[in-house]
Design an enzyme around this catalytic site. Structure first.
Site, PDB file in Angstrom:
ATOM      1  N   ASP A  92       0.809  -1.213   0.000  1.00  0.00           N
ATOM      2  CA  ASP A  92       0.000   0.000   0.000  1.00  0.00           C
ATOM      3  C   ASP A  92       0.850   1.274   0.000  1.00  0.00           C
ATOM      4  OD1 ASP A  92      -2.044  -1.836   0.290  1.00  0.00           O
ATOM      5  OD2 ASP A  92      -3.002  -0.783   1.958  1.00  0.00           O
ATOM      6  N   HIS A 143      -6.254   3.232  -3.978  1.00  0.00           N
ATOM      7  CA  HIS A 143      -6.134   3.471  -2.530  1.00  0.00           C
ATOM      8  C   HIS A 143      -6.424   4.939  -2.202  1.00  0.00           C
ATOM      9  CE1 HIS A 143      -5.108   2.194   1.449  1.00  0.00           C
ATOM     10  NE2 HIS A 143      -3.942   2.775   1.535  1.00  0.00           N
ATOM     11  N   HIS A 147      -5.284   9.623   0.553  1.00  0.00           N
ATOM     12  CA  HIS A 147      -5.235   8.771   1.744  1.00  0.00           C
ATOM     13  C   HIS A 147      -5.945   9.358   2.973  1.00  0.00           C
ATOM     14  CE1 HIS A 147      -3.503   5.780   4.552  1.00  0.00           C
ATOM     15  NE2 HIS A 147      -3.258   5.077   3.471  1.00  0.00           N
ATOM     16  N   HIS A 238       3.651  -2.132   3.237  1.00  0.00           N
ATOM     17  CA  HIS A 238       3.679  -0.766   2.702  1.00  0.00           C
ATOM     18  C   HIS A 238       4.971  -0.529   1.929  1.00  0.00           C
ATOM     19  CE1 HIS A 238       0.604  -0.453   5.836  1.00  0.00           C
ATOM     20  NE2 HIS A 238       0.122   0.554   5.152  1.00  0.00           N
TER      21      HIS A 238
HETATM   22 ZN   LIG Z   1      -2.684   3.143   3.111  1.00  0.00          ZN
END
Ligand SMILES: [Zn+2]
Length: 284
Positions: A92, A143, A147, A238
Site C-alpha cells: 500500500d 487506494h 489517503h 507498505h
Molecule cells: Zn494506506
C-alpha cells in the site's frame, strides 16, 4: 505475462455478467488486532490540490474506457479463495521511486505476483513506477487520491478521492481501470463501497497486518507475518507513504527499508512452507 493480461478483462466480463458471488467464507479478518495503517494525522497536506478535472493537469485528459459497474458488496474481502495454500501479498501507499523497485526485485526473484494499492498523488508524482509494476505483471488497485480517513469526508469528496484515482491509474497504466479498491486504514464506509462498485471495483481489506509502517524492525515484521500467516491470508505491507512537504523517503517515518528487508526474509520461508501466491480475485 499473457495470463496476467487476460486476467482483468475476463474477470470484468464475469462480474458484468452478474456472476459475482459474495465470498462464502467468513470475515474473520475483522478479528485483526490493529487498524493496520498509520493513524490519520488530520494533516491537510495530502488533500487534492486542484478542484478541476482528474489529474489536475492543464492538458485535457484523453477519453478513458468505460468502466463496468459491479454489485456493491456488503463488506470488503479479507481473504483469497484460490486454493489450499494460496495467500496474497499486498503493498500500500506507493508508488515509491525508492522502495517499489526494491519490492519488485524481490518479487521477481521468487516469481511472485502481488497487488499494489496506490495513492493517486503518488501515481501523479511517479507514473513510471506504476508502469514498472504493471510491466512486471502485478495488479494495481485504488487506494484513494490523498489517503484520507473516508469516515470524515462528505459523500461528494469520497467520490472525488476514489474517482480521480481510478482515472489516473487508468490513464497512466495504459487504459485498464483498476478492479480492486482498498480504503485507507481499512475504513470502508457505505459511500466508499457504493462509489467503488460504481467504478467497477471490489473492496479488499487484509487479514495479516505486521504494522510494518511503524518500523518495528525487519525481524519483527518478518516474525509477525510468519506467525499470522494462514491459507487464504491477505498480507498488508507498505512500499510507500504519503509524504509531507520536505519529507524524505529515507530515514524518516516514510522509510520502508524495513518492509523491503522483511519481504526478503519471509518470502522464501513462506515458499518453503508450501505457500503459493495469488491476487484477490473478485470473481470468487
Ligand atoms: Zn494506506
Amino acid at each position: 505475462m499473457s495470463e496476467r493480461q487476460d486476467y482483468v478483462p475476463r474477470r470484468l466480463l464475469l462480474v458484468a455478467g452478474g456472476m459475482t458471488l459474495l465470498a462464502a467464507c467468513g470475515s474473520s479478518g475483522k478479528d485483526r488486532t490493529a487498524s493496520g495503517e498509520p493513524a490519520p494525522t488530520g494533516s491537510a497536506s495530502g488533500s487534492p490540490t486542484a478542484k478541476g478535472g482528474p489529474g489536475g493537469g492543464a492538458t485535457p485528459a484523453p477519453s478513458l474506457p468505460a468502466v463496468q459497474p459491479v454489485a456493491t458488496a456488503k463488506e470488503p474481502e479479507y481473504h483469497v479463495h484460490a486454493g489450499d495454500m494460496e495467500v496474497a501479498l499486498t503493498f500500500d501507499d506507493g508508488p515509491s521511486p525508492t522502495y517499489t523497485p526494491q519490492v519488485l526485485s524481490v518479487l521477481h526473484q521468487y516469481n511472485v505476483t502481488a497487488t499494489f494499492f496506490m495513492i493517486g498523488t503518488n501515481v501523479e508524482r511517479h507514473p513510471d513506477v506504476l508502469r514498472q509494476v504493471l510491466a512486471a505483471g502485478h495488479l494495481v488497485g485504488n487506494h484513494t487520491w490523498s489517503h484520507p480517513d473516508l469516515r470524515t469526508l462528505a459523500p461528494a469528496k469520497v467520490r472525488e478521492e476514489i474517482e480521480r484515482t481510478s482515472e489516473i491509474i487508468t490513464r497512466v497504466g495504459g487504459g485498464r481501470p483498476p478492479i480492486l479498491f482498498r480504503a485507507p486504514y481499512g475504513n470502508f464506509t457505505s459511500t466508499a463501497m457504493a462509489v467503488s462498485a460504481s467504478l467497477g471495483m471490489h473492496p479488499v481489506d487484509w487479514s495479516v497486518d505486521p504494522r510494518d509502517w511503524s518500523r518495528p524492525g525487519a525481524d519483527a515484521i518478518t516474525q509477525r507475518v510468519l506467525t499470522a500467516i494462514e491459507p487464504g491470508a491477505i498480507v498488508l505491507n507498505h512500499d510507500g507513504a504519503l509524504l509531507d512537504p520536505g519529507e524524505t523517503e529515507i530515514g524518516g517515518a516514510a522509510d520502508r527499508s524495513e518492509t523491503v528487508a522483511a519481504v526478503k526474509a519471509y518470502l522464501p520461508r513462506l515458499i518453503a512452507s508450501g505457500y503459493r501466491f495469488t491476487v484477490p480475485d473478485p470473481a470468487r
